[in-house]
Design a protein around this motif. Structure first.
Motif, PDB file in Angstrom:
ATOM      1  N   VAL A 168       0.835  -1.097   0.163  1.00  0.00           N
ATOM      2  CA  VAL A 168      -0.001   0.038  -0.022  1.00  0.00           C
ATOM      3  C   VAL A 168       0.776   1.332  -0.001  1.00  0.00           C
ATOM      4  O   VAL A 168       1.706   1.158   0.713  1.00  0.00           O
ATOM      5  N   ASP A 169       0.715   2.162  -0.697  1.00  0.00           N
ATOM      6  CA  ASP A 169       1.555   3.345  -0.990  1.00  0.00           C
ATOM      7  C   ASP A 169       1.985   3.858   0.276  1.00  0.00           C
ATOM      8  O   ASP A 169       3.066   4.369   0.502  1.00  0.00           O
ATOM      9  N   ALA A 170       0.816   4.222   1.264  1.00  0.00           N
ATOM     10  CA  ALA A 170       1.032   4.735   2.514  1.00  0.00           C
ATOM     11  C   ALA A 170       2.007   3.944   3.407  1.00  0.00           C
ATOM     12  O   ALA A 170       3.018   4.629   4.021  1.00  0.00           O
ATOM     13  N   MET A 171       1.800   2.963   3.443  1.00  0.00           N
ATOM     14  CA  MET A 171       2.751   1.967   4.102  1.00  0.00           C
ATOM     15  C   MET A 171       4.315   1.942   3.626  1.00  0.00           C
ATOM     16  O   MET A 171       5.134   1.641   4.281  1.00  0.00           O
ATOM     17  N   ALA A 172       4.377   2.307   2.259  1.00  0.00           N
ATOM     18  CA  ALA A 172       5.611   2.179   1.519  1.00  0.00           C
ATOM     19  C   ALA A 172       6.439   3.605   2.215  1.00  0.00           C
ATOM     20  O   ALA A 172       7.665   3.630   2.402  1.00  0.00           O
ATOM     21  N   LEU A 173       5.624   4.654   2.333  1.00  0.00           N
ATOM     22  CA  LEU A 173       6.202   5.871   3.280  1.00  0.00           C
ATOM     23  C   LEU A 173       6.634   5.446   4.533  1.00  0.00           C
ATOM     24  O   LEU A 173       7.653   6.060   5.103  1.00  0.00           O
ATOM     25  N   ILE A 343      10.396  -5.090  13.599  1.00  0.00           N
ATOM     26  CA  ILE A 343       9.569  -3.777  13.297  1.00  0.00           C
ATOM     27  C   ILE A 343       9.438  -3.827  11.735  1.00  0.00           C
ATOM     28  O   ILE A 343       9.022  -2.621  11.350  1.00  0.00           O
ATOM     29  N   GLY A 344       9.660  -4.816  11.017  1.00  0.00           N
ATOM     30  CA  GLY A 344       9.698  -4.724   9.511  1.00  0.00           C
ATOM     31  C   GLY A 344       8.058  -4.945   9.161  1.00  0.00           C
ATOM     32  O   GLY A 344       7.689  -5.744   8.588  1.00  0.00           O
ATOM     33  N   LEU A 345       7.226  -3.820   9.245  1.00  0.00           N
ATOM     34  CA  LEU A 345       5.812  -3.866   8.892  1.00  0.00           C
ATOM     35  C   LEU A 345       5.546  -3.367   7.575  1.00  0.00           C
ATOM     36  O   LEU A 345       5.989  -2.490   7.316  1.00  0.00           O
ATOM     37  N   ALA A 346       4.915  -4.274   6.716  1.00  0.00           N
ATOM     38  CA  ALA A 346       4.751  -4.104   5.411  1.00  0.00           C
ATOM     39  C   ALA A 346       3.508  -5.035   5.167  1.00  0.00           C
ATOM     40  O   ALA A 346       3.473  -6.236   5.398  1.00  0.00           O
ATOM     41  N   LEU A 347       2.887  -4.612   4.036  1.00  0.00           N
ATOM     42  CA  LEU A 347       1.535  -5.453   3.505  1.00  0.00           C
ATOM     43  C   LEU A 347       2.037  -6.116   2.258  1.00  0.00           C
ATOM     44  O   LEU A 347       2.963  -5.600   1.434  1.00  0.00           O
ATOM     45  N   ASP A 348       1.430  -7.052   2.001  1.00  0.00           N
ATOM     46  CA  ASP A 348       1.452  -7.861   0.697  1.00  0.00           C
ATOM     47  C   ASP A 348       0.164  -8.308   0.292  1.00  0.00           C
ATOM     48  O   ASP A 348      -0.297  -9.452   0.508  1.00  0.00           O
ATOM     49  N   LEU A 349      -0.733  -7.387  -0.582  1.00  0.00           N
ATOM     50  CA  LEU A 349      -1.936  -7.981  -0.959  1.00  0.00           C
ATOM     51  C   LEU A 349      -1.967  -9.054  -1.944  1.00  0.00           C
ATOM     52  O   LEU A 349      -3.032  -9.688  -1.980  1.00  0.00           O
ATOM     53  N   LYS A 350      -0.879  -9.176  -2.730  1.00  0.00           N
ATOM     54  CA  LYS A 350      -0.790 -10.283  -3.594  1.00  0.00           C
ATOM     55  C   LYS A 350      -0.616 -11.632  -2.890  1.00  0.00           C
ATOM     56  O   LYS A 350      -1.518 -12.769  -3.070  1.00  0.00           O
ATOM     57  N   GLY A 351       0.028 -11.805  -1.783  1.00  0.00           N
ATOM     58  CA  GLY A 351       0.185 -12.966  -1.110  1.00  0.00           C
ATOM     59  C   GLY A 351      -1.094 -13.169  -0.207  1.00  0.00           C
ATOM     60  O   GLY A 351      -1.401 -14.518  -0.076  1.00  0.00           O
TER      61      GLY A 351
END
Length: 529
Positions: A168-173, A343-351
């Motif tokens: 998600v673009d905001a999570m990339a920030l 603390i490596g928080l990131a989403l993966d909608l494909k997964g």
């Protein structure tokens, strides 16, 4: 060979393409490459998927980004449902069971039509930087319609791209702040990240070191450019050039819609039990407007970040989303560690979408049956091939025996099949014809004789590299390389002075690509005897 971890973050915007290639070697050395390509959008046909796919394919091919096997893209927050939910327990198993039911009560869509991703946020940090003690937990939940994710994947597939993950673009920030913090920067724990793009503004509120609010505001730099074009009665391109030379105070009236939405979002989150945010970071292409960071921070009652907090000149301000995608924590691990950081928080909608696909016991049973059927068919095919091969060998043996029997009836048992003497005479004739082409003892105009005469006339001490040599009777066509024009002239005079050559001509002489390299073409005609 050096071991390299590489990932490409691809930010597909309405008015441009941005990509960041992040590489880290085993030694820890990092290299970051930035790529950008503007896309027209003024006309309706510019927004057609076919044109955008063509632009994306050319962009990736031009910069060699097809070579990577790890590419991360993002879906904007405006296409998602994003909420931070609080639960009075911390059991991860119970959270996984409860979250879908909570989402079902909040989203007016069936669960089977949603790709639900969730992140259990770590405990908040105190001002001293230590984790807070709490018996409850907070979960950042994202619910994306599966058709939106499928549409995004189809668009990328048309450009021959299969992403490793969809963030998600905001999570990339937020990933950018994690990276800077890992590099030793003193990133504020309460921070508002505002990425001003061309058609939208992406907002990520970070409280106590955790992403708590993700939102898209449908206001971007193009709205300001259109307002300037109307005010100055000029084209969009001219208004864009004017905007780049103006200070933020000259256009503050047109920034009020953005500031109003930012205030509403922050006031809706902040409260007595949560406290206020302290700092503000303005990124994206809109951050190029002079002094916009301090202007937005001042109107929101926040402090602008700077080099002291790690947001110096080297921070990826205009490429913040693409950079955050390129350092996806599930792909780029922390230095000297081979396990994901807590603390490596990131989403993966494909997964999430792949995991949500139905995998029932029936389908597993069908796969086992299919594998068994394939094995049986393979065995039958091998047996059939073996039987056919055996019958064919028997048939050949029978034909050989019948042929031998008829031969003996016609020529007797003493004669061997075939006439070896005639075959030997035939092969000798073929060899003599081949030798006659190059044998100098059988007359003039032969290849070996002509080449022997030609080589003997080459001047001693002159380096000549043959590129192409053609012998046609008494004519020799040569293309070669030497070290200078004088060497070419010396070579020509050597052949001219020989009485065995009738005519010598140099048809072309030019300088080669390498130093001290002269390329020439020469035609030599021998005297007819």
């Amino acid at each position: 060979m050096a071991i390299v971890t590489e990932c490409v973050g691809l930010d597909i915007g309405q008015t441009g393409l941005k990509a960041v290639r992040f590489r880290r070697r085993l030694s820890g050395r990092e290299t970051i490459d930035y790529f950008q390509h503007p896309m027209p959008f003024a006309r309706p046909e510019d927004l057609e998927p076919a044109r955008r796919v063509h632009s994306l394919r050319g962009f990736l091919w031009q910069h060699g980004l097809y070579a990577t096997d790890r590419l991360v893209t993002a879906i904007p927050c405006q296409d998602l449902f994003v909420r931070t939910l609080s639960f009075p327990f911390k059991d991860s198993t119970k959270l996984a069971q409860v979250v879908p039911f909570e989402v079902e009560n909040l989203v007016p869509m069936p669960l089977e039509d949603l790709a639900i991703g969730s992140l259990v946020l770590p405990p908040g940090l105190t001002p001293e930087g230590t984790p807070r003690e709490s018996k409850s937990s907070e979960v950042l939940v994202t619910a994306a319609p599966k058709d939106k994710v499928a549409e995004h994947l189809r668009f990328l597939a048309q450009a021959d791209v299969e992403p490793s993950a969809i963030n998600v673009d905001a999570m990339a920030l937020f990933s950018v702040t994690q990276y800077l913090q890992g590099e030793g920067a003193r990133v504020p724990q309460d921070l508002a990240i505002i990425d001003v793009g061309a058609s939208k503004t992406t907002l990520c509120l970070v409280h106590e070191g955790r992403p708590v609010v993700l939102r898209t505001i449908l206001w971007g730099g193009n709205h300001l450019t259109h307002a300037l074009a109307v005010r100055h009665v000029c084209s969009f391109a001219e208004a864009e050039r004017r905007k780049r030379t103006m200070a933020v105070e000259q256009v503050d009236a047109w920034l009020e819609p953005l500031l109003r939405e930012l205030r509403v979002t922050m006031q809706a989150y902040e409260g007595p039990e949560r406290g206020r945010l302290t700092h503000c970071w303005v990124s994206g292409g809109g951050s190029k407007l002079r002094e916009i960071g301090g202007f937005v921070a001042r109107h929101l009652g926040l402090y602008p970040v700077g080099p002291r907090q790690g947001f110096g000149a080297n921070s990826p301000r205009a490429f913040s989303i693409a950079f955050g995608l390129a350092i996806h924590p599930k792909i780029i691990k922390p230095r000297w560690r081979f396990k994901p950081s807590p603390i490596g928080l990131a989403l993966d909608l494909k997964g999430v979408t792949d995991a949500a696909s139905p995998k029932s016991d029936t389908s597993k049973h069908d796969r086992r049956l299919a594998m068994g059927a394939a094995l049986v068919i393979g065995l039958l095919a091998v047996a059939d091939f073996s039987i056919h091969l055996m019958l064919q060998n028997q048939r050949v043996a029978q034909l050989k025996a019948t042929l031998q029997k008829h031969y003996e009836q016609s020529f007797g048992t003493s004669a061997a099949p075939g006439d070896e003497l005639d075959q030997a005479r035939y092969h000798m004739g073929v060899i003599e014809k081949a030798l006659a082409v190059v044998d100098s003892s059988q007359g003039q105009g032969k290849v070996l004789s002509t080449l022997s005469t030609f080589v003997k006339q080459l001047p001693v001490g002159t380096t000549v590299k043959m590129r192409e040599l053609t012998v046609d009777g008494g004519m020799i066509l040569m293309e070669g390389e030497t070290t200078s024009f004088d060497a070419v002239e010396k070579l020509k005079q050597s052949f001219t002075s020989s009485p065995q050559f009738q005519e010598v001509s140099v048809t072309e002489t030019r300088v080669g690509a390498a130093p001290n390299e002269v390329i020439f073409r020469m035609t030599v005609i021998m005297h007819k005897s």
